[in-house]
Design a protein around this motif. Structure first.
Motif, short mmCIF file in Angstrom:
data_model
loop_
_atom_site.label_atom_id
_atom_site.label_comp_id
_atom_site.label_asym_id
_atom_site.label_seq_id
_atom_site.Cartn_x
_atom_site.Cartn_y
_atom_site.Cartn_z
N ASP A 4 -12.21 10.81 -14.56
CA ASP A 4 -13.08 11.28 -16.35
C ASP A 4 -12.23 10.38 -16.90
OD1 ASP A 4 -13.50 12.00 -18.66
OD2 ASP A 4 -13.33 13.93 -17.95
N LEU A 5 -12.79 8.89 -16.96
CA LEU A 5 -11.89 7.65 -17.80
C LEU A 5 -12.20 8.43 -19.18
CD1 LEU A 5 -10.88 5.40 -16.81
CD2 LEU A 5 -13.24 4.50 -18.13
N GLY A 6 -12.45 9.04 -19.55
CA GLY A 6 -12.57 9.69 -21.29
C GLY A 6 -11.43 10.95 -21.10
N LYS A 7 -11.39 11.42 -20.45
CA LYS A 7 -9.78 12.64 -20.47
C LYS A 7 -8.52 11.93 -20.06
CE LYS A 7 -8.73 16.72 -18.07
NZ LYS A 7 -9.19 18.10 -16.84
N LYS A 8 -8.70 10.61 -19.48
CA LYS A 8 -7.23 9.86 -19.33
C LYS A 8 -7.07 9.35 -20.56
CE LYS A 8 -6.49 10.98 -14.46
NZ LYS A 8 -5.61 12.20 -14.42
N GLN A 11 -5.28 11.69 -22.72
CA GLN A 11 -4.34 12.12 -23.18
C GLN A 11 -3.20 11.46 -23.02
OE1 GLN A 11 -5.06 13.02 -18.74
NE2 GLN A 11 -5.66 14.80 -18.74
N MET A 12 -3.64 9.43 -22.37
CA MET A 12 -2.78 8.40 -22.52
C MET A 12 -2.74 8.44 -24.52
SD MET A 12 -3.78 5.58 -20.16
CE MET A 12 -5.40 5.01 -20.89
N ARG A 13 -3.82 8.53 -25.14
CA ARG A 13 -3.78 8.77 -26.70
C ARG A 13 -2.68 9.62 -27.49
NH1 ARG A 13 -5.97 11.03 -30.64
NH2 ARG A 13 -8.18 11.58 -29.48
N ALA A 14 -2.68 11.03 -26.43
CA ALA A 14 -2.04 11.94 -26.97
C ALA A 14 -0.86 12.17 -26.42
CB ALA A 14 -2.19 13.32 -26.23
N VAL A 15 -0.59 11.40 -25.40
CA VAL A 15 1.10 10.95 -25.83
C VAL A 15 1.68 10.46 -26.05
CG1 VAL A 15 2.64 9.91 -23.53
CG2 VAL A 15 1.11 11.40 -22.94
N LYS A 16 1.15 9.02 -26.82
CA LYS A 16 1.91 8.39 -28.14
C LYS A 16 1.58 8.64 -28.87
CE LYS A 16 2.67 4.90 -25.64
NZ LYS A 16 4.32 3.54 -25.15
N GLY A 17 0.51 9.69 -29.40
CA GLY A 17 1.42 10.62 -30.73
C GLY A 17 0.02 9.42 -31.78
N PHE A 18 -1.56 9.39 -31.10
CA PHE A 18 -1.70 8.05 -31.70
C PHE A 18 -2.91 9.64 -32.54
CE2 PHE A 18 -1.47 3.56 -30.60
CZ PHE A 18 0.41 3.54 -30.61
N THR A 19 -3.51 8.85 -33.22
CA THR A 19 -4.29 9.68 -34.11
C THR A 19 -5.82 8.33 -33.81
OG1 THR A 19 -5.36 8.05 -35.60
CG2 THR A 19 -4.02 9.83 -35.71
N LEU A 20 -6.47 9.26 -33.28
CA LEU A 20 -8.07 8.34 -33.36
C LEU A 20 -7.93 6.36 -34.64
CD1 LEU A 20 -10.92 11.24 -32.85
CD2 LEU A 20 -10.69 9.55 -31.52
N GLU A 21 -8.08 6.72 -35.71
CA GLU A 21 -7.77 6.16 -36.49
C GLU A 21 -6.86 5.23 -35.56
OE1 GLU A 21 -8.10 9.20 -37.40
OE2 GLU A 21 -10.23 8.76 -38.11
N GLN A 22 -5.45 5.51 -35.81
CA GLN A 22 -4.62 3.98 -35.31
C GLN A 22 -5.07 4.29 -34.66
OE1 GLN A 22 -1.30 7.38 -34.60
NE2 GLN A 22 -0.24 6.72 -36.77
#
Length: 71
Positions: A4-8, A11-22
């Motif tokens: 599930d590429l979207g889920k990955k 998860q990667m974005r969450a690990v980096k602590g990025f918002t969707l905007e960032q």
């Protein structure tokens, strides 16, 4: 095994602590485009997948179909 590429991506974005905007700003796209990638309603081009992985500090590993991969 199907990934599930979207889920990955989420998860990667969450690990980096990025918002969707960032994430969008860093990739030169709108936040809703990142959201669409993460919700699997829009498929990114391969070049975009590379950029996403670079941004989050991951590498792409391409494994031929049928290859056994140790977990």
């Amino acid at each position: 095994m199907k990934i599930d590429l979207g889920k990955k991506f989420r998860q990667m974005r969450a690990v980096k602590g990025f918002t969707l905007e960032q994430a969008g700003r860093n990739l030169g796209v709108l936040a809703n485009t990142i959201s669409r990638y993460e919700n699997n309603t829009m498929a990114p081009r391969f070049e975009t997948i590379e950029q996403i992985c670079d941004l989050y500090g991951y590498k792409i590993m391409i494994v031929p179909k049928g290859t056994k991969v140790a977990k």
